[in-house]
Design an enzyme around this catalytic site. Structure first.
Site, short mmCIF file in Angstrom:
data_model
loop_
_atom_site.label_atom_id
_atom_site.label_comp_id
_atom_site.label_asym_id
_atom_site.label_seq_id
_atom_site.Cartn_x
_atom_site.Cartn_y
_atom_site.Cartn_z
N LYS A 87 0.86 -1.19 0.00
CA LYS A 87 0.00 0.00 0.00
C LYS A 87 0.89 1.24 0.00
O LYS A 87 1.76 1.40 0.87
CB LYS A 87 -0.88 -0.03 1.25
CG LYS A 87 -2.18 0.72 1.13
CD LYS A 87 -3.07 0.36 2.32
CE LYS A 87 -4.36 1.13 2.32
NZ LYS A 87 -5.13 0.88 3.54
O1 G3P Z 1 -7.81 1.82 5.33
C1 G3P Z 1 -8.13 3.08 4.84
C2 G3P Z 1 -9.50 3.58 5.17
O2 G3P Z 1 -10.44 2.57 5.05
C3 G3P Z 1 -9.61 4.39 6.43
O3 G3P Z 1 -10.92 4.54 6.88
O4 G3P Z 1 -12.55 5.13 8.65
O5 G3P Z 1 -10.14 5.83 8.90
O6 G3P Z 1 -11.61 6.92 7.23
P1 G3P Z 1 -11.33 5.67 7.97
#
Ligand code: G3P
Length: 217
Positions: A87
């Site tokens: 990633k």
């Molecule tokens: O893994 C990346 C993403 O899914 C992060 O999500 O909830 O931290 O905005 P969030």
């Protein structure tokens, strides 16, 4: 559409796997920290533990932000397990690294995508996946789903094979709308996957079936 789970929590990963609908896992440095995983050796071991639970792609994020660092770190992650997808953040050196990885058969997930232009650039550089963060876009009163739609159109126009991995999913309707718009993958918290199960008429209907069965026996 593929379902990934967005967590580094091994119990939640097992629970989603046991449901029979799990195609992969995404992690990020915040999710690893949330599980208390720190230090390079522990972090690398945790990725292997995840790979041993799920038969599918597991995104492991680099911390470096310069080209040489991203490439070195990405190679270390790639060598951990065949399921690892490296990633890489959507920054200038990240785009250069995506191209390098693509030319060296190392699969990638370009993260922190917030615009169609970023998604186009990542696809041009050969990313295997792009991760548009739909929830964080909604959080600032904008439209995360419009971004999914725009990326889908661009990729279809030119036949890009980069998969759209909808990230920052917050609730079950995000998953349903991503499916309607043709996102290839949604990476979700376990709660959003389990919420797809729920409908009050299902509960009422089952209660009545069971009550009628009990009456007639
Ligand atoms: O893994 C990346 C993403 O899914 C992060 O999500 O909830 O931290 O905005 P969030």
């Amino acid at each position: 559409m593929k379902f990934f789970i967005d967590t580094a929590n091994l119990d939640q990963i097992r629970e989603a796997r046991d449901l029979g609908v799990l195609d992969g896992v995404t992690t990020n440095p915040s999710l690893m920290a949330k599980e208390g995983i720190s230090g390079e050796a522990n972090i690398l071991k945790h990725y292997v533990d995840i790979c041993n639970i799920v038969d599918g792609d597991v995104s492991a994020e680099v911390i470096s932000t310069d080209f040489d660092g991203i490439v070195a770190e990405g190679k270390r992650l790639h060598e951990l397990h065949e399921n690892i997808v490296v990633k890489v953040p959507m920054i200038k050196d990240g785009v250069k690294a995506l191209k390098y990885f693509s030319e060296n058969d190392i699969r990638t997930n370009c993260t922190l995508i917030f615009s169609p232009g970023q998604a186009l650039l990542a696809a041009k550089a050969g990313a295997s996946y792009v991760s548009p963060f739909i929830g964080r876009i909604d959080d600032i009163s904008s439209d995360g789903m419009a971004l999914i739609e725009s990326i889908r159109t661009i990729y279809d126009n030119f036949g890009f094979e980069t998969e759209i991995l909808a990230a920052s999913v917050r609730h079950p309707m995000h998953i349903v709308e991503c499916a309607e718009l043709g996102a290839d993958v949604a990476t979700c918290p376990l709660s959003a996957i389990l919420a797809l199960l729920k409908h009050p008429l299902t509960d009422i209907g089952l209660e009545k079936f069971l009550a009628d069965h009990a009456k007639s026996n």
